[in-house]
Design a protein around this motif. Structure first.
Motif, PDB file in Angstrom:
ATOM      1  N   VAL A 117     -59.869  29.555 -10.838  1.00  0.00           N
ATOM      2  CA  VAL A 117     -58.671  30.359 -11.108  1.00  0.00           C
ATOM      3  C   VAL A 117     -59.106  31.817 -11.201  1.00  0.00           C
ATOM      4  CG1 VAL A 117     -57.199  28.607 -12.166  1.00  0.00           C
ATOM      5  CG2 VAL A 117     -58.899  29.731 -13.579  1.00  0.00           C
ATOM      6  N   SER A 118     -58.408  32.673 -10.463  1.00  0.00           N
ATOM      7  CA  SER A 118     -58.873  34.061 -10.383  1.00  0.00           C
ATOM      8  C   SER A 118     -57.706  35.025 -10.284  1.00  0.00           C
ATOM      9  CB  SER A 118     -59.762  34.214  -9.144  1.00  0.00           C
ATOM     10  OG  SER A 118     -60.013  35.581  -8.896  1.00  0.00           O
ATOM     11  N   ASP A 119     -57.860  36.170 -10.940  1.00  0.00           N
ATOM     12  CA  ASP A 119     -56.886  37.247 -10.748  1.00  0.00           C
ATOM     13  C   ASP A 119     -57.413  38.215  -9.681  1.00  0.00           C
ATOM     14  OD1 ASP A 119     -54.427  38.332 -11.096  1.00  0.00           O
ATOM     15  OD2 ASP A 119     -54.739  39.084 -13.129  1.00  0.00           O
TER      16      ASP A 119
ATOM     17  N   GLY B  24     -51.594  39.270 -12.802  1.00  0.00           N
ATOM     18  CA  GLY B  24     -50.973  39.017 -11.504  1.00  0.00           C
ATOM     19  C   GLY B  24     -50.923  37.511 -11.283  1.00  0.00           C
ATOM     20  N   ASN B  25     -52.043  36.852 -11.575  1.00  0.00           N
ATOM     21  CA  ASN B  25     -52.145  35.395 -11.501  1.00  0.00           C
ATOM     22  C   ASN B  25     -52.611  34.935 -12.875  1.00  0.00           C
ATOM     23  OD1 ASN B  25     -52.416  32.738 -10.530  1.00  0.00           O
ATOM     24  ND2 ASN B  25     -54.589  33.093 -10.099  1.00  0.00           N
TER      25      ASN B  25
ATOM     26  N   ASP C 263     -67.009  25.119   0.456  1.00  0.00           N
ATOM     27  CA  ASP C 263     -65.607  25.126   0.872  1.00  0.00           C
ATOM     28  C   ASP C 263     -64.958  23.822   0.408  1.00  0.00           C
ATOM     29  OD1 ASP C 263     -67.590  24.227   2.681  1.00  0.00           O
ATOM     30  OD2 ASP C 263     -66.030  23.722   4.114  1.00  0.00           O
ATOM     31  N   GLY C 264     -63.659  23.839   0.319  1.00  0.00           N
ATOM     32  CA  GLY C 264     -62.952  22.628  -0.108  1.00  0.00           C
ATOM     33  C   GLY C 264     -62.612  22.608  -1.584  1.00  0.00           C
ATOM     34  N   LEU C 265     -63.154  23.554  -2.357  1.00  0.00           N
ATOM     35  CA  LEU C 265     -62.784  23.607  -3.779  1.00  0.00           C
ATOM     36  C   LEU C 265     -61.395  24.233  -3.912  1.00  0.00           C
ATOM     37  CD1 LEU C 265     -66.045  24.981  -5.443  1.00  0.00           C
ATOM     38  CD2 LEU C 265     -65.073  22.710  -5.758  1.00  0.00           C
ATOM     39  N   PRO C 266     -60.560  23.686  -4.809  1.00  0.00           N
ATOM     40  CA  PRO C 266     -59.248  24.321  -4.973  1.00  0.00           C
ATOM     41  C   PRO C 266     -59.359  25.684  -5.663  1.00  0.00           C
ATOM     42  CG  PRO C 266     -59.456  22.391  -6.401  1.00  0.00           C
ATOM     43  CD  PRO C 266     -60.726  22.485  -5.616  1.00  0.00           C
ATOM     44  N   VAL C 267     -58.711  26.684  -5.076  1.00  0.00           N
ATOM     45  CA  VAL C 267     -58.742  28.054  -5.610  1.00  0.00           C
ATOM     46  C   VAL C 267     -57.310  28.518  -5.819  1.00  0.00           C
ATOM     47  CG1 VAL C 267     -59.387  30.458  -5.138  1.00  0.00           C
ATOM     48  CG2 VAL C 267     -60.869  28.602  -4.330  1.00  0.00           C
ATOM     49  N   PHE C 268     -57.017  29.002  -7.029  1.00  0.00           N
ATOM     50  CA  PHE C 268     -55.715  29.615  -7.285  1.00  0.00           C
ATOM     51  C   PHE C 268     -55.956  31.081  -7.618  1.00  0.00           C
ATOM     52  CE2 PHE C 268     -55.231  25.110  -8.350  1.00  0.00           C
ATOM     53  CZ  PHE C 268     -54.244  24.792  -7.424  1.00  0.00           C
ATOM     54  N   SER C 269     -55.509  31.952  -6.735  1.00  0.00           N
ATOM     55  CA  SER C 269     -55.780  33.387  -6.894  1.00  0.00           C
ATOM     56  C   SER C 269     -54.668  34.183  -6.228  1.00  0.00           C
ATOM     57  CB  SER C 269     -57.118  33.730  -6.229  1.00  0.00           C
ATOM     58  OG  SER C 269     -56.984  33.624  -4.821  1.00  0.00           O
ATOM     59  N   ASN C 270     -54.786  35.493  -6.283  1.00  0.00           N
ATOM     60  CA  ASN C 270     -53.903  36.345  -5.489  1.00  0.00           C
ATOM     61  C   ASN C 270     -54.364  36.252  -4.035  1.00  0.00           C
ATOM     62  OD1 ASN C 270     -52.637  37.345  -7.919  1.00  0.00           O
ATOM     63  ND2 ASN C 270     -54.558  38.461  -8.256  1.00  0.00           N
ATOM     64  N   ARG C 271     -53.505  36.671  -3.103  1.00  0.00           N
ATOM     65  CA  ARG C 271     -53.862  36.551  -1.684  1.00  0.00           C
ATOM     66  C   ARG C 271     -53.998  37.928  -1.047  1.00  0.00           C
ATOM     67  NH1 ARG C 271     -49.932  31.746  -0.889  1.00  0.00           N
ATOM     68  NH2 ARG C 271     -51.115  30.186  -2.052  1.00  0.00           N
ATOM     69  N   ALA C 272     -54.873  38.024  -0.079  1.00  0.00           N
ATOM     70  CA  ALA C 272     -55.035  39.289   0.633  1.00  0.00           C
ATOM     71  C   ALA C 272     -55.314  39.042   2.101  1.00  0.00           C
ATOM     72  CB  ALA C 272     -56.180  40.084   0.024  1.00  0.00           C
ATOM     73  N   ILE C 273     -54.801  39.931   2.923  1.00  0.00           N
ATOM     74  CA  ILE C 273     -55.174  39.963   4.336  1.00  0.00           C
ATOM     75  C   ILE C 273     -55.482  41.422   4.683  1.00  0.00           C
ATOM     76  CG2 ILE C 273     -53.859  37.941   5.148  1.00  0.00           C
ATOM     77  CD1 ILE C 273     -51.725  40.019   6.137  1.00  0.00           C
TER      78      ILE C 273
ATOM     79  N   ASN D  94     -53.796  44.171   2.358  1.00  0.00           N
ATOM     80  CA  ASN D  94     -52.425  43.839   2.000  1.00  0.00           C
ATOM     81  C   ASN D  94     -52.433  42.659   1.016  1.00  0.00           C
ATOM     82  OD1 ASN D  94     -49.702  43.275   2.062  1.00  0.00           O
ATOM     83  ND2 ASN D  94     -49.529  43.770   4.243  1.00  0.00           N
ATOM     84  N   ILE D  95     -52.008  42.912  -0.234  1.00  0.00           N
ATOM     85  CA  ILE D  95     -52.122  41.896  -1.292  1.00  0.00           C
ATOM     86  C   ILE D  95     -50.758  41.293  -1.627  1.00  0.00           C
ATOM     87  CG2 ILE D  95     -52.869  41.486  -3.692  1.00  0.00           C
ATOM     88  CD1 ILE D  95     -54.705  43.938  -3.381  1.00  0.00           C
ATOM     89  N   THR D  96     -50.732  39.972  -1.818  1.00  0.00           N
ATOM     90  CA  THR D  96     -49.512  39.310  -2.303  1.00  0.00           C
ATOM     91  C   THR D  96     -49.853  38.456  -3.525  1.00  0.00           C
ATOM     92  OG1 THR D  96     -49.873  37.589  -0.633  1.00  0.00           O
ATOM     93  CG2 THR D  96     -48.219  39.271  -0.129  1.00  0.00           C
ATOM     94  N   TRP D  97     -48.830  38.192  -4.348  1.00  0.00           N
ATOM     95  CA  TRP D  97     -49.037  37.527  -5.634  1.00  0.00           C
ATOM     96  C   TRP D  97     -48.209  36.239  -5.680  1.00  0.00           C
ATOM     97  CZ3 TRP D  97     -49.126  42.759  -4.971  1.00  0.00           C
ATOM     98  CH2 TRP D  97     -50.214  43.446  -5.521  1.00  0.00           C
ATOM     99  N   PRO D  98     -48.750  35.136  -5.193  1.00  0.00           N
ATOM    100  CA  PRO D  98     -47.933  33.918  -5.122  1.00  0.00           C
ATOM    101  C   PRO D  98     -47.520  33.356  -6.485  1.00  0.00           C
ATOM    102  CG  PRO D  98     -50.202  33.494  -4.414  1.00  0.00           C
ATOM    103  CD  PRO D  98     -50.071  34.966  -4.564  1.00  0.00           C
ATOM    104  N   TYR D  99     -48.249  33.696  -7.541  1.00  0.00           N
ATOM    105  CA  TYR D  99     -47.940  33.102  -8.852  1.00  0.00           C
ATOM    106  C   TYR D  99     -47.357  34.121  -9.837  1.00  0.00           C
ATOM    107  CZ  TYR D  99     -51.005  29.723  -6.690  1.00  0.00           C
ATOM    108  OH  TYR D  99     -51.569  28.859  -5.791  1.00  0.00           O
ATOM    109  N   SER D 100     -46.908  35.263  -9.333  1.00  0.00           N
ATOM    110  CA  SER D 100     -46.481  36.314 -10.269  1.00  0.00           C
ATOM    111  C   SER D 100     -45.222  35.919 -11.057  1.00  0.00           C
ATOM    112  CB  SER D 100     -46.273  37.641  -9.548  1.00  0.00           C
ATOM    113  OG  SER D 100     -45.256  37.488  -8.594  1.00  0.00           O
ATOM    114  N   ASP D 101     -44.391  35.028 -10.484  1.00  0.00           N
ATOM    115  CA  ASP D 101     -43.190  34.606 -11.223  1.00  0.00           C
ATOM    116  C   ASP D 101     -43.549  33.851 -12.498  1.00  0.00           C
ATOM    117  OD1 ASP D 101     -41.627  35.736  -9.315  1.00  0.00           O
ATOM    118  OD2 ASP D 101     -40.927  33.856  -8.419  1.00  0.00           O
ATOM    119  N   GLN D 102     -44.729  33.248 -12.522  1.00  0.00           N
ATOM    120  CA  GLN D 102     -45.164  32.474 -13.697  1.00  0.00           C
ATOM    121  C   GLN D 102     -46.083  33.305 -14.590  1.00  0.00           C
ATOM    122  OE1 GLN D 102     -45.453  31.093 -10.497  1.00  0.00           O
ATOM    123  NE2 GLN D 102     -43.611  29.865 -10.689  1.00  0.00           N
TER     124      GLN D 102
END
Ligand SMILES: [Mg+2]
Ligand SMILES: [Zn+2]
Length: 235
Positions: A102-104, A151-152, A120-130, A137-145
């Motif tokens: 789990v990472s911010d 952010g996460n 590879d293959g470990l589950p990661v919950f973090s913010n996303r970037a491309i 370009n950063i997006t925050w898939p868990y910001s609603d929670q």
């Protein structure tokens, strides 16, 4: 049927990435590098609680100069993972223990570093970037929670993934881990997180690297397997 996994273990493990699995804070160093040090002022404001982590990342990415994915990865390749982390992954896989990162920070460098180290293959919950036309370009898939500061928010992930009968272990080193602490049962902390736990009178185990964590968990798993063998169950 209990809440334990198919091997009968009741542990669930969560770990921070920057400064914990990666020995250094990759996100912090990369924004420092691509902004030529200008990001430090923004980070200081986040540490002082003046801005939330989403605002911090947004401003850091604005200060960063244009880059390419190749150059980004080349910079990230200079970071090492904790040499003991692979052993914890092996132990978790062999005992069917869930292990979540789990990472911010940003998936873009977390996934790259894990892949490079054969993890590879470990589950990661973090913010996303491309990287889009040179811009990060950063997006925050868990910001609603989010709790409003993260952010996460790691507290959200521990809450939603931990089943009532499970014992949650949390491993971290910093301010972004604070929300996970009240949700977890056993804390391994270093750095600012250890400082926070001391200040708040929260019990924790000090760790320097992952070998401490793995060697603390291993006897518990062996004892559980032996108990089941005594009861005539499958190991
Ligand atoms: Mg950290
Ligand atoms: Zn939070």
């Amino acid at each position: 049927m209990t809440e334990s996994n198919r091997n009968g273990h009741d542990l669930i493990i969560f770990s921070d990435f920057d400064g914990t699995i990666a020995r250094r804070d990759v996100g912090n160093r990369l924004f420092h590098y691509f902004s030529e040090g200008k990001s430090e002022e923004v980070v200081a404001r986040w540490k002082a609680g003046e801005i939330d982590s989403r605002e911090c990342l947004r401003r850091e990415s604005e200060l960063a100069r244009d880059t390419t994915l190749e150059e980004f990865y080349e910079f990230v390749d200079g970071f090492d993972l904790d040499p003991g982390f692979g052993d914890l992954v092996t132990l978790c896989r062999s005992h069917d223990l869930p292990l979540y990162i789990v990472s911010d920070g940003l998936d873009l460098y977390i996934r790259h570093l894990l892949d490079r180290h054969g993890l590879d293959g470990l589950p990661v919950f973090s913010n996303r970037a491309i990287i889009d036309e040179g811009r990060l370009n950063i997006t925050w898939p868990y910001s609603d929670q989010s709790c409003g500061q993260c952010g996460n928010c790691k507290g959200y992930h521990v809450r939603r993934l931990k089943k009532p009968a499970q014992t949650a272990i949390y491993i971290g080193d910093g301010r972004s881990d604070v929300c996970a602490v009240p949700e977890a049962d056993i804390i391994f902390a270093k750095g600012d997180l250890a400082e926070h736990c001391r200040k708040e009178n929260i019990d924790f185990f000090v760790f320097d690297d992952f070998s401490t964590v793995t060697e603390a968990i291993r006897p518990r798993l062996i004892a559980e397997s032996e108990n089941r063998a005594t009861r005539g169950e499958m190991p």
